[in-house]
Scaffold this motif. Structure first.
Motif, PDB file in Angstrom:
ATOM      1  N   MET A 117       1.982  -5.922  14.139  1.00  0.00           N
ATOM      2  CA  MET A 117       2.450  -5.618  12.808  1.00  0.00           C
ATOM      3  C   MET A 117       2.931  -4.178  12.789  1.00  0.00           C
ATOM      4  N   ILE A 118       4.093  -3.965  12.205  1.00  0.00           N
ATOM      5  CA  ILE A 118       4.582  -2.617  11.914  1.00  0.00           C
ATOM      6  C   ILE A 118       5.075  -2.624  10.472  1.00  0.00           C
ATOM      7  N   ILE A 119       4.561  -1.708   9.693  1.00  0.00           N
ATOM      8  CA  ILE A 119       4.966  -1.577   8.294  1.00  0.00           C
ATOM      9  C   ILE A 119       5.449  -0.146   8.093  1.00  0.00           C
ATOM     10  N   ALA A 120       6.590   0.001   7.471  1.00  0.00           N
ATOM     11  CA  ALA A 120       7.135   1.321   7.162  1.00  0.00           C
ATOM     12  C   ALA A 120       7.428   1.386   5.669  1.00  0.00           C
ATOM     13  N   ASP A 121       7.015   2.477   5.048  1.00  0.00           N
ATOM     14  CA  ASP A 121       7.229   2.649   3.612  1.00  0.00           C
ATOM     15  C   ASP A 121       6.937   4.101   3.269  1.00  0.00           C
ATOM     16  N   TRP A 122       6.623   4.362   2.022  1.00  0.00           N
ATOM     17  CA  TRP A 122       6.295   5.709   1.582  1.00  0.00           C
ATOM     18  C   TRP A 122       5.105   5.644   0.637  1.00  0.00           C
ATOM     19  N   VAL A 123       4.491   6.804   0.435  1.00  0.00           N
ATOM     20  CA  VAL A 123       3.345   6.922  -0.460  1.00  0.00           C
ATOM     21  C   VAL A 123       3.441   8.274  -1.164  1.00  0.00           C
ATOM     22  N   TRP A 124       2.942   8.340  -2.384  1.00  0.00           N
ATOM     23  CA  TRP A 124       2.842   9.635  -3.051  1.00  0.00           C
ATOM     24  C   TRP A 124       1.856  10.501  -2.270  1.00  0.00           C
ATOM     25  N   LYS A 125       2.140  11.753  -2.126  1.00  0.00           N
ATOM     26  CA  LYS A 125       1.296  12.674  -1.359  1.00  0.00           C
ATOM     27  C   LYS A 125      -0.158  12.627  -1.825  1.00  0.00           C
ATOM     28  N   ASP A 126      -0.369  12.543  -3.125  1.00  0.00           N
ATOM     29  CA  ASP A 126      -1.733  12.495  -3.662  1.00  0.00           C
ATOM     30  C   ASP A 126      -2.461  11.205  -3.285  1.00  0.00           C
ATOM     31  N   ASN A 127      -1.721  10.144  -2.938  1.00  0.00           N
ATOM     32  CA  ASN A 127      -2.338   8.879  -2.543  1.00  0.00           C
ATOM     33  C   ASN A 127      -2.506   8.745  -1.039  1.00  0.00           C
ATOM     34  N   LEU A 128      -2.065   9.741  -0.283  1.00  0.00           N
ATOM     35  CA  LEU A 128      -2.214   9.678   1.171  1.00  0.00           C
ATOM     36  C   LEU A 128      -3.674   9.527   1.602  1.00  0.00           C
ATOM     37  N   PRO A 129      -4.626  10.260   0.997  1.00  0.00           N
ATOM     38  CA  PRO A 129      -6.027  10.016   1.373  1.00  0.00           C
ATOM     39  C   PRO A 129      -6.459   8.569   1.151  1.00  0.00           C
ATOM     40  N   ALA A 130      -6.002   7.938   0.077  1.00  0.00           N
ATOM     41  CA  ALA A 130      -6.354   6.531  -0.172  1.00  0.00           C
ATOM     42  C   ALA A 130      -5.812   5.637   0.938  1.00  0.00           C
ATOM     43  N   LEU A 131      -4.593   5.891   1.384  1.00  0.00           N
ATOM     44  CA  LEU A 131      -4.014   5.125   2.481  1.00  0.00           C
ATOM     45  C   LEU A 131      -4.871   5.271   3.729  1.00  0.00           C
TER      46      LEU A 131
ATOM     47  N   ARG B  43       4.676   4.969   8.889  1.00  0.00           N
ATOM     48  CA  ARG B  43       4.820   3.763   9.695  1.00  0.00           C
ATOM     49  C   ARG B  43       3.419   3.426  10.183  1.00  0.00           C
ATOM     50  N   ILE B  44       3.033   2.193  10.017  1.00  0.00           N
ATOM     51  CA  ILE B  44       1.705   1.747  10.441  1.00  0.00           C
ATOM     52  C   ILE B  44       1.885   0.633  11.469  1.00  0.00           C
ATOM     53  N   SER B  45       1.273   0.810  12.627  1.00  0.00           N
ATOM     54  CA  SER B  45       1.223  -0.249  13.640  1.00  0.00           C
ATOM     55  C   SER B  45      -0.224  -0.686  13.757  1.00  0.00           C
ATOM     56  N   GLY B  46      -0.446  -1.982  13.738  1.00  0.00           N
ATOM     57  CA  GLY B  46      -1.811  -2.483  13.827  1.00  0.00           C
ATOM     58  C   GLY B  46      -1.834  -3.961  14.109  1.00  0.00           C
ATOM     59  N   PRO B  47      -3.032  -4.539  14.102  1.00  0.00           N
ATOM     60  CA  PRO B  47      -3.187  -5.969  14.397  1.00  0.00           C
ATOM     61  C   PRO B  47      -2.454  -6.847  13.375  1.00  0.00           C
ATOM     62  N   ASP B  48      -1.776  -7.869  13.876  1.00  0.00           N
ATOM     63  CA  ASP B  48      -1.004  -8.769  13.013  1.00  0.00           C
ATOM     64  C   ASP B  48      -1.851  -9.429  11.930  1.00  0.00           C
ATOM     65  N   GLU B  49      -3.132  -9.670  12.211  1.00  0.00           N
ATOM     66  CA  GLU B  49      -3.968 -10.372  11.228  1.00  0.00           C
ATOM     67  C   GLU B  49      -4.198  -9.543   9.954  1.00  0.00           C
ATOM     68  N   TRP B  50      -3.861  -8.269   9.977  1.00  0.00           N
ATOM     69  CA  TRP B  50      -4.051  -7.414   8.809  1.00  0.00           C
ATOM     70  C   TRP B  50      -2.768  -7.225   7.994  1.00  0.00           C
ATOM     71  N   LEU B  51      -1.682  -7.885   8.390  1.00  0.00           N
ATOM     72  CA  LEU B  51      -0.404  -7.719   7.708  1.00  0.00           C
ATOM     73  C   LEU B  51      -0.496  -8.017   6.208  1.00  0.00           C
ATOM     74  N   ALA B  52      -1.074  -9.139   5.831  1.00  0.00           N
ATOM     75  CA  ALA B  52      -1.163  -9.516   4.412  1.00  0.00           C
ATOM     76  C   ALA B  52      -1.995  -8.509   3.622  1.00  0.00           C
ATOM     77  N   THR B  53      -3.083  -8.056   4.201  1.00  0.00           N
ATOM     78  CA  THR B  53      -3.942  -7.078   3.521  1.00  0.00           C
ATOM     79  C   THR B  53      -3.213  -5.763   3.314  1.00  0.00           C
ATOM     80  N   VAL B  54      -2.540  -5.290   4.344  1.00  0.00           N
ATOM     81  CA  VAL B  54      -1.827  -4.006   4.248  1.00  0.00           C
ATOM     82  C   VAL B  54      -0.663  -4.126   3.268  1.00  0.00           C
ATOM     83  N   GLU B  55      -0.013  -5.266   3.216  1.00  0.00           N
ATOM     84  CA  GLU B  55       1.065  -5.467   2.232  1.00  0.00           C
ATOM     85  C   GLU B  55       0.536  -5.335   0.801  1.00  0.00           C
TER      86      GLU B  55
END
Length: 106
Positions: A1-15, A77-89
């Motif tokens: 899984m590779i997901i690319a997007d953006w986040v507000w700087k203040d929400n980076l710790p939550a990510l 950009r997040i690379s990780g196990p495919d089984e987590w794709l739905a959760t990360v979305e």
């Protein structure tokens, strides 16, 4: 899984904290400091990204970059196990559209 997007700087710790929770990585203040320091010299226009990995039972490899227009946006950009794709979305929706803060000390 590779997901690319953006986040507000203040929400980076939550990510970072939610991904750490998923992969069973103990995220602490030193990690947060490293990420903030690593972002200093990043540039989206020049394709300079900061690489950071969360190694637990699984691994999430992250690439992070500040917006060159001096906004409060951090691209990722997040690379990780495919089984987590739905959760990360689902988490993407929260990281982008909600004001999140961690209520516990790191």
């Amino acid at each position: 899984m590779i997901i690319a997007d953006w986040v507000w700087k203040d929400n980076l710790p939550a990510l970072l904290i939610t991904l750490s929770h998923i992969c069973h990585y103990t995220f602490d203040q030193s990690d947060l400091d490293a990420v903030h320091y690593g972002l200093i010299h990043t540039s989206l226009d020049n394709n300079h990204w900061f690489d950071y990995s969360l190694h637990g039972q699984q691994t999430f490899a992250l690439q992070l970059c500040k917006d060159d227009d001096d906004t409060d946006i951090v691209f990722y950009r997040i690379s990780g196990p495919d089984e987590w794709l739905a959760t990360v979305e689902v988490l993407k929706f929260l990281w982008t559209d909600f004001d999140l803060r961690y209520r516990r000390p790191l």
